[in-house]
Write an enzyme that holds these catalytic residues in place. Sequence first.
Site, PDB file in Angstrom:
ATOM      1  N   CYS A 114       0.799  -1.226   0.000  1.00  0.00           N
ATOM      2  CA  CYS A 114       0.000   0.000   0.000  1.00  0.00           C
ATOM      3  C   CYS A 114       0.834   1.279   0.000  1.00  0.00           C
ATOM      4  O   CYS A 114       0.429   2.292  -0.580  1.00  0.00           O
ATOM      5  CB  CYS A 114      -0.936  -0.007   1.201  1.00  0.00           C
ATOM      6  SG  CYS A 114      -1.749  -1.613   1.473  1.00  0.00           S
ATOM      7  N   HIS A 262      -3.693   6.475  -0.553  1.00  0.00           N
ATOM      8  CA  HIS A 262      -3.934   5.079  -0.920  1.00  0.00           C
ATOM      9  C   HIS A 262      -5.427   4.796  -0.894  1.00  0.00           C
ATOM     10  O   HIS A 262      -6.121   5.082   0.092  1.00  0.00           O
ATOM     11  CB  HIS A 262      -3.198   4.152   0.043  1.00  0.00           C
ATOM     12  CG  HIS A 262      -3.606   2.717  -0.055  1.00  0.00           C
ATOM     13  ND1 HIS A 262      -3.582   2.015  -1.243  1.00  0.00           N
ATOM     14  CD2 HIS A 262      -4.065   1.846   0.897  1.00  0.00           C
ATOM     15  CE1 HIS A 262      -4.001   0.779  -1.023  1.00  0.00           C
ATOM     16  NE2 HIS A 262      -4.299   0.650   0.258  1.00  0.00           N
ATOM     17  N   ASN A 292      -9.326  -1.921  -4.554  1.00  0.00           N
ATOM     18  CA  ASN A 292      -8.043  -1.652  -3.919  1.00  0.00           C
ATOM     19  C   ASN A 292      -6.967  -2.424  -4.689  1.00  0.00           C
ATOM     20  O   ASN A 292      -6.918  -3.649  -4.635  1.00  0.00           O
ATOM     21  CB  ASN A 292      -8.096  -2.096  -2.456  1.00  0.00           C
ATOM     22  CG  ASN A 292      -6.799  -1.861  -1.699  1.00  0.00           C
ATOM     23  OD1 ASN A 292      -5.727  -1.738  -2.285  1.00  0.00           O
ATOM     24  ND2 ASN A 292      -6.894  -1.821  -0.381  1.00  0.00           N
TER      25      ASN A 292
END
Length: 336
Positions: A114, A262, A292
């Site tokens: 991430c 993020h 994601n």
Amino acid sequence: MSAHLRGIEYYLPSKVVTNAEIDAEFPDWKIDRVAAKTGIMTRHVAGPEEFTSTLAVNAARNLFTSQGVDPKSIDYLILCTQTPDFFLPTTACLVQDSLGLRTEIGAVDVNLGCSGYIYSLGMAKGLIESNQVKNALVITAETHSKLANPTDKSTRPIFGDAATATLVGGDMPSSRLTGFTYGSDGLGGPSLVIPNGSLRRGDQYSPRSNAATRGLETNGYDMYMDGMEIFNFTLRVVPDCVAQILDRTGLTLDQIDYFVFHQANGYLIEHLRKKLGIDESKFAVELSDVGNTGSSTIPIALARAQSEGKIREGSRIMILGFGVGLSWGGAVIEWS
């Protein structure tokens, strides 16, 4: 010599999995409720013969075409991924060969998710500003769909596959990179882990990650995420990280024109936006159609913001990643 960001492109696999498809497979998941919190409606998924190197090569070729980049001009390749094709050889070497890059270059994998884009840009900046190289190619690529258990409600609807390619060069009229800050807290590592498929027993490292404990039949990897712990960690570290970036750049929050964090999930980043007092018009939300995508979320959002005119010449953009590791990091791009 100062490091500058010269261009960003991305690549998404052609296969798309919709919420309707997941709902048909698992009606008890109540996927509409999940989507209402995460903001994710569809996600792209790599095919059986598409791997991290496949996505990475396609992203780089998109960059070379759009920016008119000669592959022979690349001096260093940094490939950020937590889903490598193999334990060894390094996936960066596979990509170097597939792209036809010179053999007289460095090629290295960065095993981070991430926050990985920030760390990789920082490495590229260091290589350029220490006069080791002139042009660094930073690629992020993840195929999380191969690691998430297909019957795990906490991970399957959230993660998608993608790759991005960013060209970082020195001393040219392009976007400057500054204000880097980093953080790591390995004590929280068991909160986000792939417990199976490696050399160490995952149930000893992260007991709650055991597939049987979670009521799952193992797929050999069984990505595990403690969503509440990641949520609490994020709220704890991100405000301090923002403050450090501002301190290192001498800027105030109001002087940042756009924020690209993020893209973990819609609920989390919206909570952060409100906590920090950032106006909606200055805050990127780019996950409804991709999910994601780990290390690729920030560069995808940057590329889309540029194409949509949300960032332009003279804009100051704060980028900030947080998650697996646990780790976090951020920087400012002075766009031009």
